[in-house]
Scaffold this active site. Structure first.
Site, PDB file in Angstrom:
ATOM      1  N   GLU A  96       0.799  -1.103   0.061  1.00 13.41           N
ATOM      2  CA  GLU A  96       0.124  -0.106  -0.139  1.00 13.41           C
ATOM      3  C   GLU A  96       1.021   1.082  -0.009  1.00 13.41           C
ATOM      4  O   GLU A  96       1.869   1.273   0.511  1.00 13.41           O
ATOM      5  CB  GLU A  96      -0.836   0.266   1.227  1.00 13.41           C
ATOM      6  N   ASP A  97       0.107   2.378  -0.483  1.00 11.93           N
ATOM      7  CA  ASP A  97       1.024   3.627  -0.272  1.00 11.93           C
ATOM      8  C   ASP A  97       1.083   4.071   0.975  1.00 11.93           C
ATOM      9  O   ASP A  97       1.722   4.522   1.562  1.00 11.93           O
ATOM     10  CB  ASP A  97       0.682   4.639  -1.455  1.00 11.93           C
ATOM     11  N   ASP A 100      -4.498   4.622   6.201  1.00 12.74           N
ATOM     12  CA  ASP A 100      -5.062   5.556   7.185  1.00 12.74           C
ATOM     13  C   ASP A 100      -6.032   5.227   8.095  1.00 12.74           C
ATOM     14  O   ASP A 100      -5.575   4.701   9.227  1.00 12.74           O
ATOM     15  CB  ASP A 100      -5.759   6.629   6.270  1.00 12.74           C
ATOM     16  N   LYS A 128      -0.400   6.139   8.574  1.00 17.54           N
ATOM     17  CA  LYS A 128      -0.808   7.385   9.342  1.00 17.54           C
ATOM     18  C   LYS A 128      -1.825   6.958  10.222  1.00 17.54           C
ATOM     19  O   LYS A 128      -2.982   6.342  10.176  1.00 17.54           O
ATOM     20  CB  LYS A 128      -1.607   8.123   8.168  1.00 17.54           C
ATOM     21  N   PHE A 149      -2.920  15.753   5.320  1.00 12.21           N
ATOM     22  CA  PHE A 149      -3.283  14.853   4.190  1.00 12.21           C
ATOM     23  C   PHE A 149      -2.219  15.074   3.179  1.00 12.21           C
ATOM     24  O   PHE A 149      -1.807  16.260   2.713  1.00 12.21           O
ATOM     25  CB  PHE A 149      -4.433  15.737   3.551  1.00 12.21           C
ATOM     26  N   VAL A 150      -1.633  13.884   2.812  1.00  7.08           N
ATOM     27  CA  VAL A 150      -0.319  13.873   2.289  1.00  7.08           C
ATOM     28  C   VAL A 150      -0.624  13.606   0.389  1.00  7.08           C
ATOM     29  O   VAL A 150      -1.763  12.679   0.327  1.00  7.08           O
ATOM     30  CB  VAL A 150       0.515  12.687   2.789  1.00  7.08           C
ATOM     31  N   ASP A 156      -2.940  11.194  -3.997  1.00  6.43           N
ATOM     32  CA  ASP A 156      -3.560  12.069  -5.013  1.00  6.43           C
ATOM     33  C   ASP A 156      -4.778  13.047  -3.856  1.00  6.43           C
ATOM     34  O   ASP A 156      -4.791  12.485  -2.795  1.00  6.43           O
ATOM     35  CB  ASP A 156      -4.793  11.670  -5.839  1.00  6.43           C
ATOM     36  N   ARG A 162      -0.524  12.941  -8.311  1.00  3.26           N
ATOM     37  CA  ARG A 162       0.079  11.855  -7.965  1.00  3.26           C
ATOM     38  C   ARG A 162       1.544  11.670  -8.672  1.00  3.26           C
ATOM     39  O   ARG A 162       2.307  11.052  -7.905  1.00  3.26           O
ATOM     40  CB  ARG A 162      -0.951  10.498  -8.796  1.00  3.26           C
TER      41      ARG A 162
HETATM   42  C1  PRP Z   1      -5.744   5.238  -0.500  1.00  2.00           C
HETATM   43  C2  PRP Z   1      -4.549   4.468  -0.445  1.00  2.00           C
HETATM   44  C3  PRP Z   1      -5.437   3.283   0.592  1.00  2.00           C
HETATM   45  C4  PRP Z   1      -6.440   3.804   1.140  1.00  2.00           C
HETATM   46  C5  PRP Z   1      -6.061   4.005   2.657  1.00  2.00           C
HETATM   47  O1  PRP Z   1      -6.619   4.726  -1.740  1.00  2.00           O
HETATM   48  O2  PRP Z   1      -4.004   4.098  -1.497  1.00  2.00           O
HETATM   49  O3  PRP Z   1      -5.536   2.340  -0.428  1.00  2.00           O
HETATM   50  O4  PRP Z   1      -6.705   5.039   0.570  1.00  2.00           O
HETATM   51  O5  PRP Z   1      -7.025   4.716   3.403  1.00  2.00           O
HETATM   52  P1  PRP Z   1      -7.761   3.783   4.399  1.00  2.00           P
HETATM   53  O6  PRP Z   1      -6.734   3.131   5.371  1.00  2.00           O
HETATM   54  O7  PRP Z   1      -8.495   5.124   5.320  1.00  2.00           O
HETATM   55  O8  PRP Z   1      -8.866   2.927   3.928  1.00  2.00           O
HETATM   56  P2  PRP Z   1      -7.908   5.276  -2.492  1.00  2.00           P
HETATM   57  O9  PRP Z   1      -9.122   4.598  -2.162  1.00  2.00           O
HETATM   58  O10 PRP Z   1      -7.635   6.855  -2.138  1.00  2.00           O
HETATM   59  O11 PRP Z   1      -7.336   5.108  -3.952  1.00  2.00           O
HETATM   60  P3  PRP Z   1      -6.259   5.266  -4.805  1.00  2.00           P
HETATM   61  O12 PRP Z   1      -5.261   4.451  -4.345  1.00  2.00           O
HETATM   62  O13 PRP Z   1      -6.589   5.099  -6.224  1.00  2.00           O
HETATM   63  O14 PRP Z   1      -5.824   6.914  -4.542  1.00  2.00           O
END
Ligand code: PRP
Length: 172
Positions: A96-97, A100, A128, A149-150, A156, A162
């Site tokens: 994962e990136d 949260d 986070k 908010f990173v 993004d 991104r």
């Molecule tokens: C982001 C990120 C994780 C998730 C984390 O993805 O890449 O998958 O949110 O948040 P959480 O721990 O609160 O669930 P997002 O759904 O924004 O999709 P993206 O990767 O396409 O930006």
């Protein structure tokens, strides 16, 4: 464009990714691991991490769609693209990136466990912690951050930012 402040410069990201890659390579030597990237934000980190791992890797991707944007996560989630390679009996590393609330990774982790892998671990560039709702074991973490908010390096805000090479915090 909103105002933003540099959080992790390129060099620091590169260094940390290299360390994670070395640790993973040593932990998974001889295990033929399958790395599963959680789309979309992970692609930049994923590409760099895979190249920092010196043992053979196999890769696949999964995508969880949540309703609403990341800033106002409603907690409802579904798999919009599943893994394509067999998972049973494999050593899986979910990548994962950012984790949260933990809702996305907790959901994917459960889905993965149902497929009967030999093991599943979680690797996230950023952990986070402030808004965590679901406790998940974070096995490999690049950086722990409290809040903010990173964006950048895959992350993004409304699909923008991104492709920035560094990681920034958006100013409220
Ligand atoms: C982001 C990120 C994780 C998730 C984390 O993805 O890449 O998958 O949110 O948040 P959480 O721990 O609160 O669930 P997002 O759904 O924004 O999709 P993206 O990767 O396409 O930006």
């Amino acid at each position: 464009m909103l105002e933003k402040e540099l959080l992790f410069p390129k060099g620091r990201i590169r260094e940390r990714v290299k360390e994670l890659g070395e640790q993973i390579a040593s932990d998974y030597a001889g295990k033929d691991p399958l790395f599963v990237g959680v789309l979309n934000g992970v692609v930049f980190f994923f590409a760099d991490l895979m190249r920092a791992i010196s043992i053979p890797v196999k890769i696949d991707f999964i995508r969880a769609a949540s309703y609403g944007s990341r800033m106002t996560s409603s907690g409802e989630i579904r798999i919009s693209k599943d893994v394509e390679k067999p998972v049973r009996g494999r050593h899986i590393v979910l990548v994962e990136d950012i984790v949260d609330t933990g809702i996305t990774i907790a959901f994917i982790l459960n889905r993965m466990k149902e497929k009967d892998p030999a093991s599943v671990k979680v690797c996230a560039l950023m952990n986070k912690v402030e808004r965590r709702q679901k406790e998940v074991p974070m096995d490999y973490v690049g950086f722990t951050i409290e809040s903010g908010f990173v964006v950048g390096y895959g992350l993004d805000y409304n699909e923008e930012y991104r492709n920035l090479a560094e990681i920034y915090v958006l100013k409220p």
